[in-house]
Design an enzyme around this catalytic site. Structure first.
Site, PDB file in Angstrom:
ATOM      1  N   ASP A  36       0.818  -1.223   0.000  1.00 28.28           N
ATOM      2  CA  ASP A  36       0.000   0.000   0.000  1.00 28.28           C
ATOM      3  C   ASP A  36       0.850   1.271   0.000  1.00 28.28           C
ATOM      4  O   ASP A  36       0.311   2.381   0.045  1.00 28.28           O
ATOM      5  CB  ASP A  36      -0.958   0.010   1.198  1.00 28.28           C
ATOM      6  CG  ASP A  36      -0.223   0.005   2.531  1.00 28.28           C
ATOM      7  OD1 ASP A  36       1.025   0.058   2.534  1.00 28.28           O
ATOM      8  OD2 ASP A  36      -0.895  -0.040   3.574  1.00 28.28           O
ATOM      9  N   GLN A  96       9.525  26.619   3.082  1.00 29.77           N
ATOM     10  CA  GLN A  96       8.169  26.993   3.547  1.00 29.77           C
ATOM     11  C   GLN A  96       8.244  27.407   5.012  1.00 29.77           C
ATOM     12  O   GLN A  96       7.671  26.770   5.886  1.00 29.77           O
ATOM     13  CB  GLN A  96       7.218  25.830   3.347  1.00 29.77           C
ATOM     14  CG  GLN A  96       7.012  25.468   1.877  1.00 29.77           C
ATOM     15  CD  GLN A  96       5.942  24.422   1.691  1.00 29.77           C
ATOM     16  OE1 GLN A  96       4.830  24.562   2.175  1.00 29.77           O
ATOM     17  NE2 GLN A  96       6.277  23.349   0.990  1.00 29.77           N
ATOM     18  N   HIS A 129      17.840  26.641   4.163  1.00 31.59           N
ATOM     19  CA  HIS A 129      17.380  27.834   3.438  1.00 31.59           C
ATOM     20  C   HIS A 129      17.334  29.080   4.310  1.00 31.59           C
ATOM     21  O   HIS A 129      17.687  30.167   3.866  1.00 31.59           O
ATOM     22  CB  HIS A 129      16.014  27.566   2.816  1.00 31.59           C
ATOM     23  CG  HIS A 129      15.448  28.762   2.120  1.00 31.59           C
ATOM     24  ND1 HIS A 129      16.063  29.339   1.031  1.00 31.59           N
ATOM     25  CD2 HIS A 129      14.344  29.507   2.383  1.00 31.59           C
ATOM     26  CE1 HIS A 129      15.357  30.383   0.639  1.00 31.59           C
ATOM     27  NE2 HIS A 129      14.321  30.512   1.433  1.00 31.59           N
ATOM     28  N   ASP A 169      18.210  37.042  -5.544  1.00 32.12           N
ATOM     29  CA  ASP A 169      16.984  37.582  -4.938  1.00 32.12           C
ATOM     30  C   ASP A 169      17.349  38.207  -3.598  1.00 32.12           C
ATOM     31  O   ASP A 169      18.498  38.111  -3.147  1.00 32.12           O
ATOM     32  CB  ASP A 169      15.889  36.500  -4.798  1.00 32.12           C
ATOM     33  CG  ASP A 169      16.357  35.292  -4.001  1.00 32.12           C
ATOM     34  OD1 ASP A 169      17.269  35.442  -3.168  1.00 32.12           O
ATOM     35  OD2 ASP A 169      15.803  34.194  -4.205  1.00 32.12           O
ATOM     36  N   LYS A 192      13.731  39.809  -7.519  1.00 28.23           N
ATOM     37  CA  LYS A 192      12.910  38.717  -8.063  1.00 28.23           C
ATOM     38  C   LYS A 192      11.630  38.582  -7.273  1.00 28.23           C
ATOM     39  O   LYS A 192      11.611  38.791  -6.068  1.00 28.23           O
ATOM     40  CB  LYS A 192      13.735  37.414  -7.938  1.00 28.23           C
ATOM     41  CG  LYS A 192      12.955  36.117  -8.080  1.00 28.23           C
ATOM     42  CD  LYS A 192      13.773  34.901  -7.655  1.00 28.23           C
ATOM     43  CE  LYS A 192      13.223  34.259  -6.410  1.00 28.23           C
ATOM     44  NZ  LYS A 192      13.908  33.027  -6.002  1.00 28.23           N
ATOM     45  N   GLY A 225      14.825  28.077 -12.328  1.00 30.07           N
ATOM     46  CA  GLY A 225      14.128  29.279 -12.783  1.00 30.07           C
ATOM     47  C   GLY A 225      14.761  30.560 -12.240  1.00 30.07           C
ATOM     48  O   GLY A 225      14.908  31.550 -12.969  1.00 30.07           O
TER      49      GLY A 225
END
Ligand code: R5P
Length: 313
Positions: A36, A96, A129, A169, A192, A225
């Protein structure tokens, strides 16, 4: 106390290199999936009373590797490990770290919480980050920096004449300033904004880049990007078409290799925090962080300070 290194499947070659550097054998593991889709892990060697270091990069597939890290830590703790340290060369979900829109989840905080309850006593992660990640953890967190290794590689390859350090950025400005200070170079900043996970828009370049060779520095490259958009903006602003890109984490997600291909790219320097393609189509220079992690693990095991391995802003 014995040192036991438990490799996650997120970056086995790196775990092997760290083990070789420390002169210890890797703990054998079984990682399987039930029909599963549930993951099942088992440590095949004893770790009772040991100082256990689980080495796991939570790169793509991020969820699978994160859950595997949790299961390995839980297995080690339940098997009687004296202390469990999660060594995370690349930490997924760290971007995030705040809610940019209403009704979003705060995934970085949640990832920190589940790691902390999985049986981990301490976390050591590389160039996460955001520095604020430390505050998300309820267990001690060491933020190890690969920047000295990257700086060394930039110097080893040779600085292009009239170079300028570029932050792609606003988030990478402090990092760019650190490179600029160490290399005694000026700084420029690309403005950016992110439109989606794969799309960014550039509104301008601050600083003088005309006739200069850009060295773009960032913590990570995902879809490419950001780097691609920054390079286009720099070339439009009159920069030379010999761009160096330096980043700790080269994820190269999706069609990033294709997006980054071009005559403008002179060289791309990344680490092996996540596995790198053997024959990349890019002028890729990969710096290994295995000696850095081995040094950190050795010091943590001996209860020594991590001075020189951690970057404090
Ligand atoms: C964002 O703030 C990060 O520092 C990187 O610039 C970004 O995550 C790179 O992502 P991508 O390569 O997908 O543009």
């Amino acid at each position: 106390m014995d040192v036991c290194l438990v490799p996650g499947s997120g970056n086995v070659p790196l775990a092997e290199a760290v083990a070789a550097s420390l002169g210890v054998a890797l703990v054998h593991t079984e990682v399987t999936k039930f029909p599963d889709g549930e993951q099942h892990v088992r440590l095949r060697d004893p770790v009772r009373g040991a100082d256990v270091f689980v080495v796991q990069s939570t790169g793509p597939p991020v969820d699978t590797h994160l859950v595997e890290l949790l299961l390995l830590a839980d297995a080690a703790q339940r098997a009687g490990a004296e202390r469990v340290t999660a060594v995370i060369p690349y930490f997924g979900y760290a971007r995030q770290d705040r809610r940019a829109h209403g009704r979003e989840a705060l995934a970085a905080r949640l990832a920190a919480d589940v790691i902390a309850v999985s049986g981990v006593d301490r976390v050591a992660a590389v160039d996460v980050h955001t520095r604020t990640m430390e505050g998300f953890f309820s267990v001690p967190f060491d933020h190890i920096s690969a920047v000295p290794l990257l700086l060394g590689e930039v110097l080893h390859l040779g600085l292009p004449p009239d170079a300028v350090i570029v932050s792609p950025d606003l988030g990478a400005v402090k990092l760019a300033e650190r490179f600029a200070k160490e290399l005694d170079l000026p700084v420029a900043v690309v403005r950016k904004s992110r439109l989606s996970g794969a799309e960014v828009a550039v509104t301008g370049v601050t600083g003088n880049v005309r006739g200069r060779a850009p060295i773009i520095v960032d913590d990570m490259i995902s879809t490419g990007g950001t780097i691609r958009a920054a390079a286009e903006a720099l070339l439009s602003a009159g920069a030379r078409d010999t761009v160096t890109v330096v980043a700790t984490h080269g994820l190269f997600a999706g069609d990033a290799l294709e997006r980054l291909r071009g005559n403008w790219l002179d060289r791309m320097i990344v680490t092996d925090s996540v596995p790198q393609p053997a024959a990349a189509s890019l002028p890729l220079h990969v710096v290994s962080i295995a000696p850095l992690l081995a040094d950190a693990i050795g010091r943590l095991e001996r209860r020594e300070a991590l001075a020189g391995l951690i970057w404090f802003e």
